[in-house]
Design a protein around this motif. Structure first.
Motif, PDB file in Angstrom:
ATOM      1  N   LYS A   1       0.870  -1.323  -0.015  1.00 43.58           N
ATOM      2  CA  LYS A   1       0.031  -0.046   0.056  1.00 43.58           C
ATOM      3  C   LYS A   1       1.038   1.263   0.169  1.00 43.58           C
ATOM      4  CE  LYS A   1      -3.499  -1.974   3.055  1.00 43.58           C
ATOM      5  NZ  LYS A   1      -4.604  -1.846   4.185  1.00 43.58           N
ATOM      6  N   PRO A   2       0.441   2.445  -0.450  1.00 44.26           N
ATOM      7  CA  PRO A   2       1.253   3.536  -0.335  1.00 44.26           C
ATOM      8  C   PRO A   2       1.431   3.896   1.237  1.00 44.26           C
ATOM      9  CG  PRO A   2      -0.951   4.172  -1.843  1.00 44.26           C
ATOM     10  CD  PRO A   2      -0.831   2.755  -1.118  1.00 44.26           C
ATOM     11  N   GLY A   3       2.795   4.122   1.603  1.00 44.87           N
ATOM     12  CA  GLY A   3       3.063   4.417   2.870  1.00 44.87           C
ATOM     13  C   GLY A   3       3.702   2.952   3.484  1.00 44.87           C
TER      14      GLY A   3
ATOM     15  N   GLN B   1      11.120   4.725  -8.488  1.00 47.38           N
ATOM     16  CA  GLN B   1      10.031   5.665  -8.804  1.00 47.38           C
ATOM     17  C   GLN B   1       9.094   5.299  -7.899  1.00 47.38           C
ATOM     18  OE1 GLN B   1       9.843   5.612 -13.306  1.00 47.38           O
ATOM     19  NE2 GLN B   1      10.039   7.709 -13.016  1.00 47.38           N
ATOM     20  N   ARG B   2       8.625   4.006  -7.740  1.00 49.79           N
ATOM     21  CA  ARG B   2       7.403   3.456  -6.855  1.00 49.79           C
ATOM     22  C   ARG B   2       7.969   3.757  -5.550  1.00 49.79           C
ATOM     23  NH1 ARG B   2       3.658  -0.509  -7.619  1.00 49.79           N
ATOM     24  NH2 ARG B   2       4.689  -0.962  -9.634  1.00 49.79           N
ATOM     25  N   LEU B   3       9.200   3.695  -5.200  1.00 50.35           N
ATOM     26  CA  LEU B   3       9.555   3.890  -3.774  1.00 50.35           C
ATOM     27  C   LEU B   3       9.403   5.121  -3.358  1.00 50.35           C
ATOM     28  CD1 LEU B   3      11.245   2.689  -1.359  1.00 50.35           C
ATOM     29  CD2 LEU B   3      13.366   3.608  -2.256  1.00 50.35           C
ATOM     30  N   PHE B   4       9.690   6.327  -4.187  1.00 49.08           N
ATOM     31  CA  PHE B   4       9.406   7.747  -3.787  1.00 49.08           C
ATOM     32  C   PHE B   4       8.005   8.021  -4.104  1.00 49.08           C
ATOM     33  CE2 PHE B   4      11.404   8.589  -7.856  1.00 49.08           C
ATOM     34  CZ  PHE B   4      10.313   9.544  -8.313  1.00 49.08           C
ATOM     35  N   PHE B   5       7.388   7.713  -5.123  1.00 51.17           N
ATOM     36  CA  PHE B   5       5.922   8.239  -5.295  1.00 51.17           C
ATOM     37  C   PHE B   5       4.842   7.859  -4.407  1.00 51.17           C
ATOM     38  CE2 PHE B   5       2.162   8.153  -7.918  1.00 51.17           C
ATOM     39  CZ  PHE B   5       2.130   9.597  -8.216  1.00 51.17           C
ATOM     40  N   LEU B   6       5.113   6.416  -4.020  1.00 50.49           N
ATOM     41  CA  LEU B   6       4.300   5.819  -2.906  1.00 50.49           C
ATOM     42  C   LEU B   6       4.875   6.029  -1.691  1.00 50.49           C
ATOM     43  CD1 LEU B   6       3.112   2.815  -4.940  1.00 50.49           C
ATOM     44  CD2 LEU B   6       2.084   4.729  -4.937  1.00 50.49           C
ATOM     45  N   GLN B   7       5.791   6.630  -1.228  1.00 49.92           N
ATOM     46  CA  GLN B   7       6.606   6.953   0.033  1.00 49.92           C
ATOM     47  C   GLN B   7       6.709   5.655   0.859  1.00 49.92           C
ATOM     48  OE1 GLN B   7       4.986  10.736   1.881  1.00 49.92           O
ATOM     49  NE2 GLN B   7       3.586  10.587   0.213  1.00 49.92           N
ATOM     50  N   LEU B   8       7.090   4.688   0.130  1.00 43.61           N
ATOM     51  CA  LEU B   8       7.392   3.381   0.737  1.00 43.61           C
ATOM     52  C   LEU B   8       8.409   3.531   1.603  1.00 43.61           C
ATOM     53  CD1 LEU B   8       6.719   1.087  -2.512  1.00 43.61           C
ATOM     54  CD2 LEU B   8       5.116   1.796  -0.691  1.00 43.61           C
TER      55      LEU B   8
END
Length: 321
Positions: A235-237, A256-263
């Motif tokens: 999930k995001p975060g 990109q997924r890491l920062f965009f979804l704030q993982l």
């Protein structure tokens, strides 16, 4: 005394340096205690020792075994905590730059006796057998720290365990279920997924399969082979807690997924003496016990090592004396 040890490092054929024989009886220095070993469990770390990873050539021969349970000279039953820190260090010993594990600097537990600092001999709960207690110090402690110290999960949230059958994975399933999490698990075979279900997984899936929803946390010990799936599952975060990379140490970054979804990606290694004591109390209260995939007398240790290399067992491999 009897011992199972690595005679020398062998990166290509680790079992060729595995030796069953006699080693000198250890003498405990001041502040250390002698533990008469009754059971000890096998970890992948022992395979790395045979390969010469994390240990210098001049430290061989090295008795193998990070984990174990046994008795002190007064008869007290104890569980070994294998993280040995600098006596001058205070705080979390897993962060001590001078910390070491049994088999890295000090001789291990696959022997009649092992010596450890007195604080590393933790009282064994009455409800846990010696064989079960021998599994606690590495795999189960690693899983406990991943969930309760690192993940930030709350009861009712969903966790994904990548890999259904290893020692850490089976511990994550049981601890997560006992703590009130919704536990999802991936596994390569129907047999391994069936083990996960039996241990308490709410849902199981083939490795890499699209999940019916996103999860709050992924628990990783596999690495390259499952990393992309782990990132897509969150999930995001959400958070990935990783304690190993058995399939390879260089997964795709997917930044990109890491920062965009704030993982979040958090590393976790072993655990503290206090976490081990807390976990033993939790296990006794929850009434759970580790999955034992194979139990052998220590004299047949080579069979256990081969089973680990083959990936033919689920849960922990334990040697007894």
């Amino acid at each position: 005394m009897f011992a199972v040890y690595a005679a020398e490092p062998n990166a290509d054929a680790p079992l060729s340096s595995l030796t069953v024989g006699e080693r000198p009886e250890p003498e405990a220095p001041e502040g250390w205690v002698t533990v008469r070993v009754q059971a000890a469990s096998l970890n992948m770390h022992d395979i790395w020792t045979l390969r010469g990873v994390g240990i210098k050539p001049d430290q061989f021969p090295m008795i193998l075994g990070c984990d174990g349970a046994g008795t002190l000279p007064d008869g007290s039953e104890v569980v070994l905590h294998s993280v040995i820190g600098d006596p001058q260090w205070s705080g979390d010993e897993t962060l001590d730059p001078k910390r070491t594990l049994l088999t890295e600097k000090h001789q291990g537990s696959f022997a009649d006796t092992v010596i450890v600092p007195a604080r590393n001999a933790v009282p064994k709960p009455e409800g846990l057998s010696t064989v079960q207690a021998a599994c606690m110090g590495t795999a189960w402690l690693t899983a406990y720290r991943m969930i309760f110290t690192k993940s930030g999960l709350r009861p009712g949230q969903t966790m994904l365990v990548q890999g259904a059958s290893g020692g850490v994975s089976t511990a994550l399933i049981q601890l997560g279920r006992a703590a009130g999490m919704q536990v999802w698990v991936t596994g390569r075979t129907e047999e391994k997924r069936a083990v996960a279900e039996r241990l308490g997984a709410h849902a199981v899936f083939p490795s890499g399969e699209r999940l019916p929803g996103k999860v709050d946390a992924v628990f990783e010990t596999v690495g390259e082979a499952t990393w992309s799936h782990s990132m897509r599952a969150l999930k995001p975060g959400g958070i990935i807690v990783i304690s190993g990379s058995t399939s390879g140490p260089n997964p795709p970054a997917d930044l990109q997924r890491l920062f965009f979804l704030q993982l979040r990606v958090v590393g976790s290694t072993m655990g503290t003496r206090e976490e081990l004591a807390d976990m033993l109390s939790f296990i006794a209260t929850a009434g759970i016990a580790p999955e034992i995939g194979l139990e052998l007398p220590m004299e047949k240790a080579e069979e256990g090592f081969q089973a680990m290399l083959d990936g033919s067992t689920s849960g922990k491999i334990v040697f007894t004396r």
